[in-house]
Design a protein around this motif. Structure first.
Motif, PDB file in Angstrom:
ATOM      1  N   TRP A   1       0.859  -1.176   0.000  1.00 44.81           N
ATOM      2  CA  TRP A   1       0.000   0.000   0.000  1.00 44.81           C
ATOM      3  C   TRP A   1       0.900   1.231   0.000  1.00 44.81           C
ATOM      4  CZ3 TRP A   1      -5.094   0.479  -0.821  1.00 44.81           C
ATOM      5  CH2 TRP A   1      -5.890  -0.659  -0.712  1.00 44.81           C
ATOM      6  N   TYR A   2       0.607   2.122  -0.920  1.00 45.83           N
ATOM      7  CA  TYR A   2       1.321   3.380  -1.056  1.00 45.83           C
ATOM      8  C   TYR A   2       0.316   4.504  -0.768  1.00 45.83           C
ATOM      9  CZ  TYR A   2       4.611   0.599  -3.928  1.00 45.83           C
ATOM     10  OH  TYR A   2       5.485  -0.340  -4.404  1.00 45.83           O
ATOM     11  N   ARG A   3       0.840   5.687  -0.446  1.00 45.15           N
ATOM     12  CA  ARG A   3      -0.057   6.839  -0.303  1.00 45.15           C
ATOM     13  C   ARG A   3       0.642   8.098  -0.812  1.00 45.15           C
ATOM     14  NH1 ARG A   3      -0.251   7.529   6.330  1.00 45.15           N
ATOM     15  NH2 ARG A   3       1.865   8.382   6.599  1.00 45.15           N
ATOM     16  N   GLN A   4      -0.194   9.025  -1.244  1.00 46.99           N
ATOM     17  CA  GLN A   4       0.325  10.309  -1.717  1.00 46.99           C
ATOM     18  C   GLN A   4      -0.523  11.423  -1.134  1.00 46.99           C
ATOM     19  OE1 GLN A   4       0.704  10.747  -5.997  1.00 46.99           O
ATOM     20  NE2 GLN A   4       2.222  12.354  -5.711  1.00 46.99           N
ATOM     21  N   ALA A   5       0.105  12.221  -0.286  1.00 44.71           N
ATOM     22  CA  ALA A   5      -0.559  13.376   0.299  1.00 44.71           C
ATOM     23  C   ALA A   5      -0.356  14.575  -0.616  1.00 44.71           C
ATOM     24  CB  ALA A   5      -0.002  13.649   1.690  1.00 44.71           C
ATOM     25  N   PRO A   6      -1.214  15.583  -0.524  1.00 41.09           N
ATOM     26  CA  PRO A   6      -1.073  16.764  -1.376  1.00 41.09           C
ATOM     27  C   PRO A   6       0.305  17.391  -1.241  1.00 41.09           C
ATOM     28  CG  PRO A   6      -3.186  16.804  -0.250  1.00 41.09           C
ATOM     29  CD  PRO A   6      -2.408  15.659   0.332  1.00 41.09           C
ATOM     30  N   GLY A   7       0.942  17.626  -2.375  1.00 39.73           N
ATOM     31  CA  GLY A   7       2.248  18.264  -2.373  1.00 39.73           C
ATOM     32  C   GLY A   7       3.402  17.377  -1.972  1.00 39.73           C
ATOM     33  N   LYS A   8       3.137  16.095  -1.785  1.00 39.22           N
ATOM     34  CA  LYS A   8       4.202  15.175  -1.358  1.00 39.22           C
ATOM     35  C   LYS A   8       4.358  14.039  -2.353  1.00 39.22           C
ATOM     36  CE  LYS A   8       3.897  16.072   3.591  1.00 39.22           C
ATOM     37  NZ  LYS A   8       3.823  15.452   4.944  1.00 39.22           N
ATOM     38  N   GLN A   9       5.492  13.388  -2.292  1.00 39.74           N
ATOM     39  CA  GLN A   9       5.728  12.242  -3.149  1.00 39.74           C
ATOM     40  C   GLN A   9       4.981  11.013  -2.630  1.00 39.74           C
ATOM     41  OE1 GLN A   9       9.997  11.704  -3.596  1.00 39.74           O
ATOM     42  NE2 GLN A   9       9.953  12.933  -5.447  1.00 39.74           N
TER      43      GLN A   9
ATOM     44  N   VAL B   1      -4.288  10.056  -0.809  1.00 33.94           N
ATOM     45  CA  VAL B   1      -4.863   9.053  -1.700  1.00 33.94           C
ATOM     46  C   VAL B   1      -4.030   7.790  -1.533  1.00 33.94           C
ATOM     47  CG1 VAL B   1      -5.459   8.434  -4.057  1.00 33.94           C
ATOM     48  CG2 VAL B   1      -5.624  10.814  -3.314  1.00 33.94           C
ATOM     49  N   TYR B   2      -4.696   6.679  -1.298  1.00 29.56           N
ATOM     50  CA  TYR B   2      -4.037   5.408  -1.056  1.00 29.56           C
ATOM     51  C   TYR B   2      -4.156   4.511  -2.291  1.00 29.56           C
ATOM     52  CZ  TYR B   2      -3.335   6.480   3.860  1.00 29.56           C
ATOM     53  OH  TYR B   2      -2.899   7.051   5.038  1.00 29.56           O
ATOM     54  N   TYR B   3      -3.032   3.905  -2.639  1.00 31.54           N
ATOM     55  CA  TYR B   3      -2.949   3.027  -3.806  1.00 31.54           C
ATOM     56  C   TYR B   3      -2.330   1.696  -3.398  1.00 31.54           C
ATOM     57  CZ  TYR B   3      -3.030   7.532  -6.312  1.00 31.54           C
ATOM     58  OH  TYR B   3      -3.345   8.798  -6.776  1.00 31.54           O
ATOM     59  N   CYS B   4      -2.734   0.648  -4.082  1.00 34.06           N
ATOM     60  CA  CYS B   4      -2.007  -0.612  -3.921  1.00 34.06           C
ATOM     61  C   CYS B   4      -1.180  -0.862  -5.177  1.00 34.06           C
ATOM     62  CB  CYS B   4      -2.947  -1.775  -3.640  1.00 34.06           C
ATOM     63  SG  CYS B   4      -3.981  -2.254  -5.027  1.00 34.06           S
TER      64      CYS B   4
END
Length: 119
Positions: free
Chosen positions: A36-44, A92-95
């Motif tokens: 599981w990966y995640r991307q916060a606003p303005g971040k990698q 936003v969370y991604y697999c």
């Protein structure tokens, strides 16, 4: 057919819980470590949790003790149980596989699922 379909996100208050699910096509899921990966606003985008096919897990320090990753190999599905959520978990969370699955040399991603934690 390549598929990564995340679901289960939503709006939750700090301290609350959510359970994310990701249905993957068999060609992606079957032999791979899933993450599981995640991307916060303005971040990698960052990897927060991973699980091997045999069930060994690894977590980023920021989520250790609060998040639990699991997988159902019969259903080609990976889960992320998130407890004691904090506003900084908003993303936003991604697999995806670990390392990331590529199609024609480019990282392949699903649509992701939004998690918003209010303070």
């Amino acid at each position: 057919q390549v598929q990564l379909a995340e679901s289960g996100g939503g709006l939750v208050q700090a301290g609350g819980s959510l359970r994310l699910s990701c249905a993957a096509s068999g060609n992606i899921f079957r032999f791979n470590t899933m993450g599981w990966y995640r991307q916060a606003p303005g971040k990698q985008r960052e990897l927060v949790a991973s699980i091997t096919r045999s069930g060994s897990t690894n977590y980023a320090d920021s989520v250790k003790g609060r998040f639990t990753i699991s997988r159902d190999n019969a259903k080609n599905t990976v889960y992320l149980q998130m407890n004691s959520l904090k506003p900084e978990d908003t993303a936003v969370y991604y697999c995806n596989t670990v390392p990331k699955y590529k199609v024609y040399g480019r990282d392949y991603w699903g649509q992701g699922t939004q998690v918003t934690v209010s303070s």
